[in-house]
Design a protein around this motif. Structure first.
Motif, PDB file in Angstrom:
ATOM      1  N   LEU A  11     -34.674 -45.199  10.326  1.00 58.39           N
ATOM      2  CA  LEU A  11     -35.857 -45.492   9.519  1.00 58.39           C
ATOM      3  C   LEU A  11     -35.858 -44.657   8.246  1.00 58.39           C
ATOM      4  N   VAL A  12     -36.191 -45.294   7.132  1.00 53.93           N
ATOM      5  CA  VAL A  12     -36.272 -44.603   5.849  1.00 53.93           C
ATOM      6  C   VAL A  12     -37.547 -45.019   5.129  1.00 53.93           C
ATOM      7  N   CYS A  13     -37.928 -44.249   4.145  1.00 57.64           N
ATOM      8  CA  CYS A  13     -39.085 -44.577   3.323  1.00 57.64           C
ATOM      9  C   CYS A  13     -38.798 -45.863   2.549  1.00 57.64           C
ATOM     10  N   PRO A  14     -39.751 -46.793   2.511  1.00 54.98           N
ATOM     11  CA  PRO A  14     -39.519 -48.035   1.782  1.00 54.98           C
ATOM     12  C   PRO A  14     -39.489 -47.850   0.261  1.00 54.98           C
ATOM     13  N   LEU A  15     -39.971 -46.718  -0.221  1.00 54.05           N
ATOM     14  CA  LEU A  15     -40.007 -46.494  -1.664  1.00 54.05           C
ATOM     15  C   LEU A  15     -38.772 -45.781  -2.192  1.00 54.05           C
ATOM     16  N   ASP A  16     -38.373 -44.664  -1.566  1.00 59.21           N
ATOM     17  CA  ASP A  16     -37.216 -43.931  -2.087  1.00 59.21           C
ATOM     18  C   ASP A  16     -35.989 -43.999  -1.179  1.00 59.21           C
ATOM     19  N   LYS A  17     -36.111 -44.695  -0.065  1.00 63.47           N
ATOM     20  CA  LYS A  17     -35.008 -44.907   0.892  1.00 63.47           C
ATOM     21  C   LYS A  17     -34.476 -43.606   1.501  1.00 63.47           C
ATOM     22  N   GLY A  18     -35.277 -42.543   1.425  1.00 58.23           N
ATOM     23  CA  GLY A  18     -34.896 -41.259   1.992  1.00 58.23           C
ATOM     24  C   GLY A  18     -35.427 -41.086   3.407  1.00 58.23           C
ATOM     25  N   PRO A  19     -34.990 -40.014   4.089  1.00 56.90           N
ATOM     26  CA  PRO A  19     -35.408 -39.771   5.475  1.00 56.90           C
ATOM     27  C   PRO A  19     -36.896 -39.469   5.594  1.00 56.90           C
ATOM     28  N   LEU A  20     -37.415 -39.740   6.781  1.00 60.26           N
ATOM     29  CA  LEU A  20     -38.822 -39.500   7.104  1.00 60.26           C
ATOM     30  C   LEU A  20     -38.927 -38.467   8.211  1.00 60.26           C
ATOM     31  N   ARG A  21     -40.071 -37.820   8.301  1.00 61.96           N
ATOM     32  CA  ARG A  21     -40.330 -36.827   9.345  1.00 61.96           C
ATOM     33  C   ARG A  21     -41.382 -37.377  10.288  1.00 61.96           C
ATOM     34  N   LEU A  22     -41.146 -37.228  11.587  1.00 64.89           N
ATOM     35  CA  LEU A  22     -42.112 -37.662  12.589  1.00 64.89           C
ATOM     36  C   LEU A  22     -43.224 -36.633  12.708  1.00 64.89           C
ATOM     37  N   VAL A  23     -44.462 -37.100  12.621  1.00 64.21           N
ATOM     38  CA  VAL A  23     -45.648 -36.258  12.791  1.00 64.21           C
ATOM     39  C   VAL A  23     -46.361 -36.777  14.030  1.00 64.21           C
ATOM     40  N   LEU A  24     -46.472 -35.934  15.036  1.00 64.68           N
ATOM     41  CA  LEU A  24     -47.135 -36.329  16.280  1.00 64.68           C
ATOM     42  C   LEU A  24     -48.621 -36.052  16.190  1.00 64.68           C
ATOM     43  N   SER A  25     -49.436 -36.953  16.708  1.00 63.27           N
ATOM     44  CA  SER A  25     -50.884 -36.858  16.563  1.00 63.27           C
ATOM     45  C   SER A  25     -51.479 -35.619  17.208  1.00 63.27           C
TER      46      SER A  25
END
Length: 94
Positions: A11-25
């Motif tokens: 999964l990547v950001c749809p805007l910059d195609k870079g990695p994302l970080r999971l944030v748990l609730s």
């Protein structure tokens, strides 16, 4: 979604195609909010965060909402909290 989910590796950001970080609730209630105008409601409260663009994408019923319009901008204070949390938000790419 959990940190060991293999989907996080692609999964990547749809805007910059870079990695994302999971944030748990359970780690930051402010970070898990849905973007303004998101009528989907419900879900786990987990999110994927792009620290480069300071955008937070909700995960609703286990499905990441990665449309560009789904990302909500975060405040400076929220960005600082999200980037300080070593275990709460882990990069999906290395």
């Amino acid at each position: 979604m959990n940190p060991d989910d293999p989907l996080l590796g692609i999964l990547v950001c749809p805007l910059d195609k870079g990695p994302l970080r999971l944030v748990l609730s359970g780690t930051d209630s402010d970070a898990a909010r849905a973007p303004a105008g998101d009528a989907s409601g419900g879900g786990s409260g987990d999110a994927l965060y792009n620290p480069r663009l300071r955008r937070l994408y909700p995960i609703v019923n286990g499905v990441p909402q990665l449309r560009p319009a789904s990302g909500a901008p975060v405040s400076d204070e929220e960005h600082e909290r999200l980037t300080r949390q070593g275990g709460a938000a882990s990069p999906t790419h290395q």
